[in-house]
Write a protein that holds these residues in place. Structure first.
Motif, PDB file in Angstrom:
ATOM      1  N   UNK A  39      26.008  35.719  21.654  1.00 38.74           N
ATOM      2  CA  UNK A  39      26.362  36.469  22.469  1.00 38.74           C
ATOM      3  C   UNK A  39      26.888  35.735  23.831  1.00 38.74           C
ATOM      4  N   UNK A  40      26.277  34.577  24.201  1.00 44.02           N
ATOM      5  CA  UNK A  40      26.591  33.757  25.390  1.00 44.02           C
ATOM      6  C   UNK A  40      28.123  33.393  25.098  1.00 44.02           C
ATOM      7  N   UNK A  41      28.545  33.244  24.058  1.00 39.78           N
ATOM      8  CA  UNK A  41      29.564  32.422  23.863  1.00 39.78           C
ATOM      9  C   UNK A  41      30.954  33.563  23.538  1.00 39.78           C
ATOM     10  N   UNK A  42      30.544  34.813  23.369  1.00 37.42           N
ATOM     11  CA  UNK A  42      31.611  35.976  23.427  1.00 37.42           C
ATOM     12  C   UNK A  42      32.528  35.819  24.539  1.00 37.42           C
ATOM     13  N   UNK A  43      33.735  36.146  24.308  1.00 39.58           N
ATOM     14  CA  UNK A  43      34.697  36.150  25.544  1.00 39.58           C
ATOM     15  C   UNK A  43      34.227  37.363  26.377  1.00 39.58           C
TER      16      UNK A  43
END
Length: 198
Positions: free
Chosen positions: A147-151
């Motif tokens: 979730x943190x790395x989702x654009x």
């Protein structure tokens, strides 16, 4: 003249607030037991077993030599899988997940020991707690990192609309078209190679 203190890092006080941490622990522990109670109630009714509080809080119910113990073990592992969602929603930071996952299991050890009036001695109970803690930690960290790395999307049109605009929005070769930004017409002019003259 009093010495000026450096302002705290953004979010530092909010992340480390003791009241917030205690609230998150209480919410996670409550969700952990509520979800386990529902799953154990369902499993006991389907298996035709008597519904008792011992199934939820006593370590003596988790035995590796009876079918009921294996069924409860499967239910507790399913509970850990569901609790990953609670970790993702309530904690949402991958570096904090191991602390909260281990705290849930440590509190469960204390509650179980107090309820049973002794520290658990069955190897099956300990193995289940280790597997459950590992599952919650690894899946919780993975889901939070995902979730943190989702654009981040800042509005605008969707990707399908954008792909349509790329084909229709402008044409090369001296023809007129509308700009992607809707700013009006423009004309694409070809560049010739040579001494720098266009």
């Amino acid at each position: 003249m009093p010495r000026r203190r450096r302002p705290p890092r953004p979010g530092a006080l909010a992340d480390l607030s003791p009241l917030r941490i205690l609230t998150q622990i209480a919410a996670l522990q409550g969700a952990y037991y509520a979800c386990a109670a529902v799953l154990i109630l369902f499993a006991a009714l389907v298996a035709g077993k008597e519904v008792k509080l011992d199934l939820l809080l006593s370590w003596r119910s988790l035995r590796g030599d009876v079918t009921t113990g294996w069924l409860l073990g499967l239910v507790w592992m399913l509970n850990s899988l569901i609790c990953v969602i609670f970790l993702l929603l309530l904690i949402a930071r991958s570096k904090l997940i191991p602390d909260f996952a281990l705290t849930i299991h440590f509190i469960h050890l204390i509650v179980t020991s107090l309820y049973s009036h002794s520290i658990p001695t069955y190897w099956f109970w300990w193995a289940l707690q280790i597997c459950s803690a590992c599952l919650m930690t690894f899946l919780g960290v993975w889901s939070c990192q995902w979730r943190e790395l989702k654009p981040i999307k800042f509005g605008g049109r969707g990707s399908s609309q954008r792909q349509e605009d790329e084909g229709v929005g402008f044409r090369q070769g001296g023809q007129h078209g509308m700009g992607k930004d809707g700013a009006g017409e423009y004309e694409m002019v070809g560049m010739s190679r040579g001494d720098g003259n266009v």
